[in-house]
Write a protein that holds these residues in place. Structure first.
Motif, mmCIF file in Angstrom:
data_model
loop_
_atom_site.group_PDB
_atom_site.id
_atom_site.type_symbol
_atom_site.label_atom_id
_atom_site.label_comp_id
_atom_site.label_asym_id
_atom_site.label_seq_id
_atom_site.Cartn_x
_atom_site.Cartn_y
_atom_site.Cartn_z
ATOM 1 N N SER A 70 0.808 -1.214 0.000
ATOM 2 C CA SER A 70 0.000 0.000 0.000
ATOM 3 C C SER A 70 0.846 1.270 0.000
ATOM 4 N N LYS A 71 0.201 2.368 -0.280
ATOM 5 C CA LYS A 71 0.881 3.668 -0.231
ATOM 6 C C LYS A 71 1.238 4.041 1.211
ATOM 7 N N ASP A 72 0.447 3.573 2.167
ATOM 8 C CA ASP A 72 0.668 3.931 3.566
ATOM 9 C C ASP A 72 1.919 3.275 4.149
ATOM 10 N N ARG A 73 2.166 1.999 3.769
ATOM 11 C CA ARG A 73 3.274 1.275 4.386
ATOM 12 C C ARG A 73 4.378 0.893 3.407
ATOM 13 N N GLY A 74 4.085 0.909 2.131
ATOM 14 C CA GLY A 74 5.099 0.546 1.158
ATOM 15 C C GLY A 74 6.181 1.604 1.058
ATOM 16 N N GLN A 75 7.433 1.195 1.179
ATOM 17 C CA GLN A 75 8.555 2.121 1.094
ATOM 18 C C GLN A 75 9.104 2.123 -0.336
ATOM 19 N N PRO A 76 9.206 3.293 -0.974
ATOM 20 C CA PRO A 76 9.641 3.362 -2.381
ATOM 21 C C PRO A 76 10.945 2.623 -2.662
ATOM 22 N N GLU A 77 11.857 2.603 -1.697
ATOM 23 C CA GLU A 77 13.151 1.947 -1.927
ATOM 24 C C GLU A 77 13.019 0.426 -2.030
ATOM 25 N N ASN A 78 11.855 -0.114 -1.656
ATOM 26 C CA ASN A 78 11.646 -1.565 -1.728
ATOM 27 C C ASN A 78 10.909 -1.995 -2.994
ATOM 28 N N PHE A 79 10.808 -1.106 -3.958
ATOM 29 C CA PHE A 79 10.105 -1.397 -5.219
ATOM 30 C C PHE A 79 11.043 -1.181 -6.394
ATOM 31 N N PRO A 80 10.757 -1.875 -7.515
ATOM 32 C CA PRO A 80 9.769 -2.935 -7.734
ATOM 33 C C PRO A 80 10.140 -4.188 -6.959
ATOM 34 N N CYS A 81 9.114 -4.959 -6.602
ATOM 35 C CA CYS A 81 9.364 -6.092 -5.717
ATOM 36 C C CYS A 81 8.397 -7.235 -5.979
ATOM 37 N N VAL A 82 8.697 -8.362 -5.343
ATOM 38 C CA VAL A 82 7.814 -9.518 -5.300
ATOM 39 C C VAL A 82 7.538 -9.812 -3.831
ATOM 40 N N LEU A 83 6.266 -9.798 -3.451
ATOM 41 C CA LEU A 83 5.879 -10.050 -2.064
ATOM 42 C C LEU A 83 5.452 -11.520 -1.901
ATOM 43 N N GLY A 84 4.644 -11.802 -0.886
ATOM 44 C CA GLY A 84 4.178 -13.158 -0.625
ATOM 45 C C GLY A 84 4.977 -13.827 0.473
ATOM 46 N N LYS A 153 17.068 -6.227 -17.121
ATOM 47 C CA LYS A 153 18.205 -6.859 -16.439
ATOM 48 C C LYS A 153 18.476 -6.229 -15.071
ATOM 49 N N LYS A 154 17.519 -5.467 -14.563
ATOM 50 C CA LYS A 154 17.692 -4.843 -13.253
ATOM 51 C C LYS A 154 17.140 -5.753 -12.152
ATOM 52 N N PRO A 155 17.825 -5.819 -11.015
ATOM 53 C CA PRO A 155 17.345 -6.655 -9.907
ATOM 54 C C PRO A 155 15.977 -6.189 -9.407
ATOM 55 N N LEU A 156 15.171 -7.141 -8.945
ATOM 56 C CA LEU A 156 13.919 -6.860 -8.272
ATOM 57 C C LEU A 156 14.105 -7.137 -6.788
ATOM 58 N N LYS A 157 13.439 -6.365 -5.953
ATOM 59 C CA LYS A 157 13.528 -6.619 -4.517
ATOM 60 C C LYS A 157 12.712 -7.870 -4.181
ATOM 61 N N GLY A 158 13.333 -8.763 -3.424
ATOM 62 C CA GLY A 158 12.669 -10.015 -3.066
ATOM 63 C C GLY A 158 12.985 -10.442 -1.664
ATOM 64 N N HIS A 159 12.865 -11.724 -1.407
ATOM 65 C CA HIS A 159 13.122 -12.319 -0.093
ATOM 66 C C HIS A 159 12.266 -11.688 0.993
ATOM 67 N N PHE A 160 11.035 -11.309 0.633
ATOM 68 C CA PHE A 160 10.084 -10.816 1.631
ATOM 69 C C PHE A 160 9.771 -11.961 2.589
ATOM 70 N N PHE A 161 9.973 -11.738 3.886
ATOM 71 C CA PHE A 161 9.909 -12.795 4.889
ATOM 72 C C PHE A 161 10.834 -13.955 4.499
ATOM 73 N N GLY A 162 11.892 -13.609 3.771
ATOM 74 C CA GLY A 162 12.854 -14.616 3.352
ATOM 75 C C GLY A 162 12.398 -15.485 2.208
ATOM 76 N N GLN A 163 11.230 -15.182 1.594
ATOM 77 C CA GLN A 163 10.720 -16.092 0.571
ATOM 78 C C GLN A 163 10.171 -15.426 -0.682
ATOM 79 N N SER A 164 9.331 -14.370 -0.562
ATOM 80 C CA SER A 164 8.667 -13.770 -1.739
ATOM 81 C C SER A 164 7.969 -14.840 -2.576
ATOM 82 N N SER A 165 6.980 -15.481 -1.950
ATOM 83 C CA SER A 165 6.319 -16.620 -2.590
ATOM 84 C C SER A 165 5.182 -16.246 -3.529
ATOM 85 N N PHE A 166 5.086 -14.972 -3.924
ATOM 86 C CA PHE A 166 4.226 -14.621 -5.055
ATOM 87 C C PHE A 166 4.996 -14.901 -6.342
#
Length: 399
Positions: A70-84, A153-166
């Motif tokens: 969300s806009k309320d809790r999402g930090q711009p430096e953590n995007f683009p990302c894969v959550l889950g 070819k740019k890295p995506l932010k991942g390892h959300f909760f160590g997994q990013s299972s989306f």
């Protein structure tokens, strides 16, 4: 090799020199944006010795995912990302240090911990000394990434909760995996156990531990709150009063179906103290599990709490939320207000037990689940927000 003798990995600079595997993922480009089903590159060739490659079959959608998107809790430096962070699937590759997990094992993918600090070693891995870096750092512990956009070819932010299972395939530390022996339940039943269900049931059974003569209250009866109420079915003698609070009448009816003796709609019942005191014959509520993190409501519950009573916070809400508690009142009443992460659970022990209780008909959390194909993620999120779905689980295969 055990965690005690395992050497520490040295930090290294992320490298994408070699090609990895192509897989699918739900990519979020910016805070408040939409999840897009896209191809990504997973650097499975960079598997560390203590990691496993897992093919995800089902992923639960947790409110924590939606909050960080969300806009309320999402930090711009953590995007683009894969959550889950509620994954379930099959192990397809293991690192050289991994001994207790094998290729072909069916696993629940939960949070990551170091397995070496005092909390990990005493059965409280949710309070791992390295929790924030492992789970909320949006990278491996050493700062590297394992996923990238195949076009830029740019890295995506991942390892959300160590997994990013989306994502259809993920790289995850072995400490996050709970092996489920055969016969294995359907993946959509495994995934929700990884966080939400574990949190609610754990808060009730590991912290509150209610006695038959007591009264308990659950604020917010979504998947976490209903799991807390269902967990009472595993007790030989549940508490005499089980009070559910929510803004949706449909959820309160579900709570009564699963054991609540009273339901209060907080949309209409603004002053909770007299109602709670009436229900408990003037004694007050012995323990409340707060699944929503709404300070104004929690402060009312404080006044309706019994002497030596307890409030367990598992929901956060906005990061700026703060509960005001009068210190004189707290001292005189012996009030305990505490937080709980992952229900104070040890997943490797607690999750197999919850599955066993489910199979015995004592913990029917499976009745809360609605499945969607991963490309129906927008519909699933809409149904969650509008209260039509209690627990949404995304399936990566249709069969």
């Amino acid at each position: 090799m055990t965690s005690a003798t395992r050497p520490q990995l040295e930090p290294r600079i992320s490298s994408f020199r070699q090609n990895g595997m192509r897989t699918d993922a739900l990519v979020l480009s910016e805070p408040g944006g939409k999840f897009k089903y896209k191809k990504i590159t997973l650097r499975d060739n960079l598997l560390e010795p203590d990691e496993c490659l897992v093919r995800i079959k089902a992923t639960g959608i947790c409110h924590t995912d939606l909050n960080f998107a969300s806009k309320d809790r999402g930090q711009p430096e953590n995007f683009p990302c894969v959550l889950g962070h509620e994954g379930a699937g099959t192990v397809i590759k293991v690192g050289s240090w991994v001994e207790d997990i094998a290729v072909g094992d069916e696993v629940i993918v939960t949070f990551t911990s170091c397995a070496q600090c005092r909390n990990c070693e005493t059965g409280f891995p949710g309070y791992c000394d390295r929790w924030f870096k492992y789970n909320l750092g949006f990278s491996r512990f050493d700062g590297t990434q394992t996923i990238e956009d195949p076009k830029s070819k740019k890295p995506l932010k991942g390892h959300f909760f160590g997994q990013s299972s989306f994502a259809r395939e993920i790289i995850v530390c072995e400490t996050a995996l709970v092996v489920i022996p055969a016969p294995t339940p359907a993946y959509e039943l495994l995934a929700p156990l990884a966080c939400g269900v574990m949190t609610g049931a754990g808060a009730m059974l590991n912290i509150v531990k209610p006695q038959p003569h007591q009264s308990v209250c659950v604020l917010g009866v979504g998947s976490v709150g209903l799991s807390a109420i269902m967990a009472l079915k595993t007790l030989a003698r549940p508490p005499r009063r089980i009070i559910a609070l929510d803004i949706l009448s449909s959820r309160l009816e579900l709570a009564k179906k699963y054991g609540a003796t009273h339901g209060i709609n907080t949309t209409y019942q603004k002053d909770l103290m007299p109602t709670l005191m009436e229900i408990t014959k003037g004694a007050g509520v012995d323990a409340t599990i707060d699944c929503v993190g709404l300070p104004k409501v929690v402060e009312q519950i404080v006044h309706g709490t019994a002497r030596r009573g307890r409030i367990v916070a598992v929901g956060v809400g906005l990061l700026t939320n703060a509960v005001s508690i009068n210190t004189f009142e707290a001292v005189q009443a012996g009030l305990v207000y505490q937080g709980s992460l992952q229900g104070d659970s040890d997943p490797k022990r607690f999750l197999p037990w919850l599955l066993k209780m489910n199979q015995q008909g004592k913990f029917p959390y499976d009745e809360l689940i609605t499945t969607y194909h991963v490309e129906e993620v927008a519909e699933a999120i809409k149904d969650i927000k509008e209260g039509r779905t209690v627990k949404a689980v995304l399936l990566w295969d249709t069969h």
